[in-house]
Design an enzyme around this catalytic site. Structure first.
Site, mmCIF file in Angstrom:
data_model
loop_
_atom_site.group_PDB
_atom_site.id
_atom_site.type_symbol
_atom_site.label_atom_id
_atom_site.label_comp_id
_atom_site.label_asym_id
_atom_site.label_seq_id
_atom_site.Cartn_x
_atom_site.Cartn_y
_atom_site.Cartn_z
ATOM 1 N N GLN A 1 -105.164 -26.864 -49.540
ATOM 2 C CA GLN A 1 -104.808 -25.230 -50.793
ATOM 3 C C GLN A 1 -105.567 -25.866 -51.817
ATOM 4 O OE1 GLN A 1 -104.165 -22.571 -49.280
ATOM 5 N NE2 GLN A 1 -103.683 -23.400 -47.339
ATOM 6 N N ASP B 1 -101.831 -27.504 -38.680
ATOM 7 C CA ASP B 1 -102.849 -26.450 -39.308
ATOM 8 C C ASP B 1 -102.820 -24.949 -39.503
ATOM 9 O OD1 ASP B 1 -105.326 -26.446 -41.606
ATOM 10 O OD2 ASP B 1 -106.345 -25.203 -39.075
ATOM 11 N N TYR C 1 -109.517 -17.295 -49.555
ATOM 12 C CA TYR C 1 -108.980 -17.748 -49.686
ATOM 13 C C TYR C 1 -107.111 -16.948 -49.381
ATOM 14 C CZ TYR C 1 -111.148 -21.548 -51.853
ATOM 15 O OH TYR C 1 -112.156 -22.625 -51.865
ATOM 16 N N ASP D 1 -104.747 -22.973 -42.397
ATOM 17 C CA ASP D 1 -105.365 -21.034 -42.162
ATOM 18 C C ASP D 1 -106.598 -21.306 -41.082
ATOM 19 O OD1 ASP D 1 -104.472 -20.484 -44.526
ATOM 20 O OD2 ASP D 1 -105.725 -22.028 -45.546
HETATM 21 MG MG LIG Z 1 -108.049 -24.469 -40.694
#
Ligand SMILES: [Mg+2]
Ligand SMILES: [Zn+2]
Length: 195
Positions: free
Chosen positions: A53, A8, A20, A10
């Site tokens: 995203q 992953d 974001y 973030d």
């Molecule tokens: Mg994440």
């Protein structure tokens, strides 16, 4: 031996932002993340980023901005001796109910087709329940890290599902995976819980 490592972005590789990551300046890598990628790169398996995203689908930034962030990430990873062999992005808004936004496993299925992977022999390192669910949906081993916003939920999950591997951060997850791979060379051992 594993077939591939899914990662992953973030909360796993970089600091998650409530608003974001919209530019390269906002991509702040977690401590030890680059070193962890560098060590994982010694394994001769693809390392594949799998990231939602929705910032694109929400109209906050465009695809080109996310591409620029990923080009910058590639440069940093390469400079530190690591690699990312592919980056799969779901750009859709949650309301689009696409098949690629995690917890849906669409990106894992696409990567499996592109790289000819046996998903039951892959690991997914992530920081959220949706990473866990996407991994479980296709039989990948989830390896979860405590560097995201769902630390508490993941601890509860690990209590109820002893096959979940929960580590402090990507650095610890990488060390665990390297040790696991060394152990399993030449024999097909079951996943060993780190807990
Ligand atoms: Mg994440
Ligand atoms: Zn999608």
């Amino acid at each position: 031996m594993i077939d591939a490592i899914f990662l992953d972005r973030d909360g796993t590789l970089n600091v998650e932002r409530a608003d974001y990551v919209k530019s390269i300046d906002e991509l702040v890598l977690l401590p030890g993340a680059l070193a962890a990628l560098g060590s994982l790169s010694a394994l001769t398996v693809p390392i594949i980023l799998i990231t939602n995203q929705s910032v694109i689908g929400r109209g906050i930034v465009d695809q080109a901005a996310v591409d620029a962030i990923h080009a910058h990430l590639h440069t940093q990873v390469r400079a530190s001796g690591g690699r990312l062999d592919a980056i799969y992005v779901c750009p859709h808004h949650p309301d689009a109910h696409c098949g690629c936004r995690k917890p849906q496993p669409g990106m894992l299925l696409a990567a499996a087709a592109d790289f000819q992977l046996d998903l039951a022999r892959c690991v997914f390192i992530g920081d959220s329940l949706s990473d866990y669910a996407a991994a479980r949906a296709v039989g990948c081993q989830p390896v979860l890290v405590r560097t995201g916003r769902q630390m508490r939920q993941l601890e509860q999950l690990a209590d109820s599902d002893p096959s979940v591997i929960l580590m402090d951060d990507l650095r610890a997850a990488a060390a665990w995976l390297m040790a696991h791979e060394q152990h399993s060379v030449g024999c097909d051992t079951a996943w060993r819980s780190a807990r």
